[in-house]
Design a protein around this motif. Structure first.
Motif, short mmCIF file in Angstrom:
data_model
loop_
_atom_site.label_atom_id
_atom_site.label_comp_id
_atom_site.label_asym_id
_atom_site.label_seq_id
_atom_site.Cartn_x
_atom_site.Cartn_y
_atom_site.Cartn_z
N PHE A 177 1.69 0.37 -3.94
CA PHE A 177 1.83 -0.85 -4.37
C PHE A 177 1.27 -1.84 -3.46
CE2 PHE A 177 5.74 -2.73 -2.79
CZ PHE A 177 6.31 -1.37 -2.27
N HIS A 178 1.20 -3.07 -3.96
CA HIS A 178 0.76 -4.29 -3.33
C HIS A 178 1.66 -5.31 -3.06
CE1 HIS A 178 -2.90 -1.89 -4.18
NE2 HIS A 178 -3.50 -2.15 -3.01
N GLN A 179 1.71 -5.88 -2.12
CA GLN A 179 2.59 -7.24 -1.82
C GLN A 179 1.84 -8.23 -1.37
OE1 GLN A 179 6.06 -6.27 0.71
NE2 GLN A 179 7.18 -5.29 -0.78
N PHE A 180 2.09 -9.62 -1.93
CA PHE A 180 1.88 -10.79 -1.17
C PHE A 180 3.22 -11.08 -0.54
CE2 PHE A 180 2.54 -15.25 -1.03
CZ PHE A 180 1.70 -15.73 -0.15
N LEU A 192 -2.90 3.79 -8.63
CA LEU A 192 -3.73 3.15 -9.66
C LEU A 192 -4.87 3.08 -9.20
CD1 LEU A 192 -1.49 -0.09 -10.46
CD2 LEU A 192 -1.81 2.06 -12.00
N ASP A 193 -6.09 3.28 -9.94
CA ASP A 193 -7.22 2.73 -9.69
C ASP A 193 -7.53 1.58 -10.27
OD1 ASP A 193 -8.46 5.56 -9.09
OD2 ASP A 193 -8.64 6.26 -11.03
N TRP A 194 -7.99 0.79 -9.46
CA TRP A 194 -8.17 -0.55 -9.73
C TRP A 194 -9.96 -0.89 -10.32
CZ3 TRP A 194 -4.33 -4.24 -9.73
CH2 TRP A 194 -3.39 -3.69 -9.35
N ILE A 195 -10.01 -0.98 -11.53
CA ILE A 195 -11.24 -0.97 -12.09
C ILE A 195 -11.25 -2.10 -13.31
CG2 ILE A 195 -12.07 1.28 -11.68
CD1 ILE A 195 -10.86 2.17 -14.15
#
Ligand code: HAM
Length: 421
Positions: A125-128, A10-13
């Motif tokens: 992807f991202h994790q907490f 993903l582009d985070w915008i």
């Protein structure tokens, strides 16, 4: 040549990055309440670390690793999950030499898995994630579950998910069960998929939740872990369940929940969406206890427990649930300048205002007052400062408070006094 982002990234915008940051801000604040400290580990590690911890037969390792040989001929891999790297860092930095206290760490970072991308399933992807290290007491299992539950209720998602838990037993008991499973599945080897055949000797547990084999009768009738659990194992799990009941935390026991990572022992759990409109039936949080990982990574014989929440999945659920992110985007001050000469003064005023703590925007080359005034409104500014050639001769600038429409001519030397009231 037009380039596109890699599949599954993903582009985070725009609003996405604002929501991402807001969610991370909330997660950091909650972690602070539990006195959990942040850790960032490298994006890539030695490949062996993941083979040994996540497991050589797990899907994550056999199919999904982004591994590569670096220019020094070392086998490396982008991290597919956070626990292995955190444990490696705990051991390498001898964090355990802290008076026998439990080390509580959280992380927010990106992970990489070569999966088939679809809604809520990405390749980056991202994790907490949270890891409690040196956490032998079963009450930590309860604390971790409460913490995860707390996150979901803070985001108003507690009713949209179901907590499923299972007991994989101690390392020794699980080993006995696995040996028995191997013997059992050998009788049905011909009926297993190629994937399962490959897992048979190394990790027969994975056959139980295999998408194809898991549905076959002989797999459903395979020896159950319950029969191998020691009294101690049972008592440990009962303690957790009793306390959750007492605290009013709802859960379901799911004896088929084995999770896709090999390091788990004892409690494993998942918070799964129960609302098709949110995330289908996918898992938003997964975690569990690991009693051997720290030792196998070269550390002391301590146990750990943790979980991770997928931030992209959390954001999908929050948006589907119309969560109010309370993202404010106010601009304190908008500065317009009449010509090139006064623009230099504008730059120094903007710098001074930023130093006073005001979020300030200055436009260059838009010399028309009307246009600047319109822009200040479009930007939701609280104040509009207009610098023109005539007034500047007397060191004056015009300051308008946009809400009240109150406009004043202020001496540049008195600007600080005006804004720092
Ligand atoms: P996991 O179940 O593999 O556990 O991942 C945890 C969460 O990460 C999932 O529930 C999901 O929300 C998110 N996730 C996983 N894969 C993807 C993907 N391809 N795209 C988007 N989101 C994804 C672990 O990673 C363990 N390290 C958790 C843990 C920490 N156990 C103990 N400590």
């Amino acid at each position: 040549m037009i380039f596109q982002k890699p599949r599954g990234t993903l582009d985070w915008i725009g609003k996405d990055i604002e929501q991402f940051n807001r969610v991370c801000e909330i997660l950091r604040a909650i972690s602070n309440l539990y006195n959990i400290k942040e850790i960032i580990t490298p994006t890539f590690e030695q490949l062996d670390l993941f083979l040994k911890s996540v497991g050589e037969t797990s899907d994550i390792v056999t199919k999904e690793l982004y591994n590569f040989v670096d220019k020094g001929n070392r086998n490396m891999s982008l991290r597919p999950e956070g626990t292995a790297g955190v444990v490696r860092s705990y051991v390498e930095n001898k964090m355990y030499a802290n008076n026998n206290e439990t080390t509580k760490l959280f992380y927010i970072f990106n992970l990489f898995r070569y999966e088939r991308p679809q809604g809520g399933r990405l390749r980056e992807f991202h994790q907490f994630g949270v890891e409690y290290l040196n956490a032998q007491d079963w009450r930590f299992d309860v604390e971790i579950l409460i913490f995860a539950n707390n996150i979901l209720s803070i985001f108003n998602l507690e009713k949209k998910v179901t907590l499923k838990i299972n007991n994989l037993g101690s390392f020794e008991q699980r080993k006995k069960w696995m040996d028995e499973l191997i013997q059992y599945f050998k009788n049905y080897e011909e009926q297993l998929t190629e994937d399962s055949k490959n897992r048979l000797l190394k990790n027969p547990l994975r056959i139980l939740d295999d998408k194809i084999d898991g549905k076959k009768d002989f797999v459903k009738n395979a020896p159950k872990l319950e029969n191998f659990l020691s009294n101690e194992d049972k008592e440990y799990f009962q303690n957790i369940c009793k306390t959750l009941d007492l605290l009013g935390v709802k859960y379901e026991i799911d004896s088929n929940l084995v999770r896709g990572l090999d390091y788990y022992t004892g409690l494993v759990f998942e918070f799964q969406s129960n609302d098709d409109n949110l995330l289908g039936k996918s898992t938003i949080i997964g975690g569990g206890r690991y009693s051997n990982l720290i030792k196998e990574t070269g550390g002391p014989d301590y146990e750990g427990i943790g979980f991770a929440i997928g931030i992209e999945r959390l954001l999908i659920a929050l948006n589907a649930n119309n969560y109010d992110f309370q993202i404010e985007d106010p601009l304190d001050i908008y500065i317009g300048c009449e010509n090139d000469e006064v623009t230099n003064i504008g730059i120094s005023i903007a710098t001074a205002l930023r130093n006073y703590g005001y979020n300030t925007k200055i436009d260059y080359g838009v010399f028309k007052k009307d246009k600047n005034a319109k822009n200040s409104i479009k930007n939701n500014a609280r104040y509009f400062i207009w610098i023109d050639a005539e007034n500047i001769k007397s060191q004056l600038i015009s300051v308008e408070e946009l809400e009240t429409r109150k406009r004043e001519l202020i001496k540049i030397s008195e600007l600080k006094e005006y804004f720092i009231k």
